[in-house]
Design a protein around this motif. Sequence first.
Motif, PDB file in Angstrom:
ATOM      1  N   GLU A   1      32.087  -5.403  -2.991  1.00 23.48           N
ATOM      2  CA  GLU A   1      31.600  -6.597  -3.236  1.00 23.48           C
ATOM      3  C   GLU A   1      30.299  -6.686  -1.695  1.00 23.48           C
ATOM      4  O   GLU A   1      30.239  -5.890  -1.042  1.00 23.48           O
ATOM      5  CB  GLU A   1      32.316  -7.873  -2.862  1.00 23.48           C
TER       6      GLU A   1
ATOM      7  N   ILE B   1      28.963 -10.044  -1.046  1.00 24.41           N
ATOM      8  CA  ILE B   1      29.096 -11.413  -0.765  1.00 24.41           C
ATOM      9  C   ILE B   1      29.099 -11.697   0.655  1.00 24.41           C
ATOM     10  O   ILE B   1      28.148 -12.139   0.981  1.00 24.41           O
ATOM     11  CB  ILE B   1      30.162 -11.977  -1.533  1.00 24.41           C
TER      12      ILE B   1
ATOM     13  N   GLN C   1      30.570  -6.513  -7.016  1.00 22.33           N
ATOM     14  CA  GLN C   1      30.400  -8.236  -7.177  1.00 22.33           C
ATOM     15  C   GLN C   1      29.359  -8.723  -6.209  1.00 22.33           C
ATOM     16  O   GLN C   1      29.373  -8.453  -5.204  1.00 22.33           O
ATOM     17  CB  GLN C   1      31.822  -8.726  -7.169  1.00 22.33           C
TER      18      GLN C   1
ATOM     19  N   GLY D   1      27.914 -12.129  -6.677  1.00 22.98           N
ATOM     20  CA  GLY D   1      27.970 -13.591  -7.036  1.00 22.98           C
ATOM     21  C   GLY D   1      29.543 -14.277  -7.213  1.00 22.98           C
ATOM     22  O   GLY D   1      30.489 -13.542  -6.907  1.00 22.98           O
ATOM     23  N   GLY D   2      29.366 -15.517  -7.760  1.00 23.02           N
ATOM     24  CA  GLY D   2      30.667 -15.869  -7.999  1.00 23.02           C
ATOM     25  C   GLY D   2      31.252 -15.636  -9.385  1.00 23.02           C
ATOM     26  O   GLY D   2      30.744 -14.951 -10.200  1.00 23.02           O
TER      27      GLY D   2
ATOM     28  N   ASP E   1      29.071 -16.620 -12.701  1.00 23.02           N
ATOM     29  CA  ASP E   1      27.911 -17.128 -12.048  1.00 23.02           C
ATOM     30  C   ASP E   1      26.549 -17.064 -12.772  1.00 23.02           C
ATOM     31  O   ASP E   1      26.380 -16.339 -13.184  1.00 23.02           O
ATOM     32  CB  ASP E   1      27.861 -16.223 -10.856  1.00 23.02           C
TER      33      ASP E   1
ATOM     34  N   GLU F   1      36.341 -20.481 -11.310  1.00 23.65           N
ATOM     35  CA  GLU F   1      34.828 -20.185 -11.253  1.00 23.65           C
ATOM     36  C   GLU F   1      34.258 -21.046  -9.956  1.00 23.65           C
ATOM     37  O   GLU F   1      33.311 -20.934  -9.491  1.00 23.65           O
ATOM     38  CB  GLU F   1      33.807 -20.270 -12.410  1.00 23.65           C
ATOM     39  N   SER F   2      34.902 -22.147  -9.677  1.00 22.44           N
ATOM     40  CA  SER F   2      34.586 -23.050  -8.431  1.00 22.44           C
ATOM     41  C   SER F   2      35.214 -22.250  -7.193  1.00 22.44           C
ATOM     42  O   SER F   2      35.000 -22.872  -5.980  1.00 22.44           O
ATOM     43  CB  SER F   2      35.001 -24.125  -8.581  1.00 22.44           C
TER      44      SER F   2
ATOM     45  N   ASP G   1      35.543 -20.411  -3.761  1.00 24.30           N
ATOM     46  CA  ASP G   1      34.410 -20.197  -2.649  1.00 24.30           C
ATOM     47  C   ASP G   1      34.238 -18.585  -2.716  1.00 24.30           C
ATOM     48  O   ASP G   1      35.003 -17.598  -2.740  1.00 24.30           O
ATOM     49  CB  ASP G   1      35.013 -20.467  -1.417  1.00 24.30           C
ATOM     50  N   ARG G   2      32.989 -18.444  -2.575  1.00 26.99           N
ATOM     51  CA  ARG G   2      32.373 -16.824  -2.931  1.00 26.99           C
ATOM     52  C   ARG G   2      32.948 -16.117  -1.828  1.00 26.99           C
ATOM     53  O   ARG G   2      33.359 -15.002  -1.911  1.00 26.99           O
ATOM     54  CB  ARG G   2      30.975 -16.787  -2.983  1.00 26.99           C
TER      55      ARG G   2
ATOM     56  N   LEU H   1      36.395 -15.075  -2.579  1.00 28.83           N
ATOM     57  CA  LEU H   1      36.311 -14.042  -3.699  1.00 28.83           C
ATOM     58  C   LEU H   1      36.046 -12.691  -3.129  1.00 28.83           C
ATOM     59  O   LEU H   1      36.474 -11.548  -3.273  1.00 28.83           O
ATOM     60  CB  LEU H   1      35.373 -14.456  -4.691  1.00 28.83           C
TER      61      LEU H   1
END
Length: 260
Positions: free
Chosen positions: A146, A148, A199, A201-202, A205, A237-238, A240-241, A244
């Motif tokens: 990731e 992020i 990854q 994004g969310g 996303d 999908e909500s 928090d990034r 994740l």
Amino acid sequence: MCRKSAFTLVELLVVIAIIGILVGLLLPAVQAAREAARKASCKNNLRQIGIALHQYHDAHQSLPTGCIEWRAYRAPPTRRQFAWSALLLPFLEQSNLHQQIDFNVPYDAPANAPAAATRLQVFECPTAPNRQLLRAQTDYAGLYGEIINDRISDDGIFLYDQRIAFRDIRDGLSNTLAVSEDVGGPDSEWINGRNVFVQSGGINDPQAWIGDNEIRSQHTGGAMLLHCDSHVDFLSESIDRQILGAMITRATGDIVQLPQ
């Protein structure tokens, strides 16, 4: 004199209207039930993949390599680029298919075309659409890492030409993600080593570039993800990034607490 009883036009229209209302009420319920069954099947697919990963680890003392001989930009086509999912076939009750693959030549060599075209239910989410790909599709991809929470991209489980063992996953098997839904990604063939990704994004996303592999699904509100201990979660999908991102990394010391 005998009169024959019959519906009047008004009565007929009322009956048709009532039937239309009932169908309108029942149809969403039927669709919801079907989607619930498809989600359960998708979850079971990932669960089978998780069990197969543990069996692979028992046999080889590591997880499969994310990609064997990755082809970077302008790399020679002789690089084989086989995916972790192709290596996993014997542990998914697909030994015969595995034996049909010539791992000494590239994944897209003519000799591997018949095997590569074989569709496998375990690699396909029932909610995802069928796509016209050169080889059989997969709706699940391995997590390379990731970007992020930091710019270190190779902090996941499935890397290029490198094996990760359970002992390397210091954040804990239950806290670390291994495989996710990746519906509609550009590199979605189970034999192709490009079905690992970073990854950025969310989940689902809308801002993520459509030309990149990301955690995406056709399920409403989230996606199915497989943890390294082989349990499967449907993550919203909500989420928090940053959480994740922490769930994707294997050894950064993150303490992950999912919202209740």
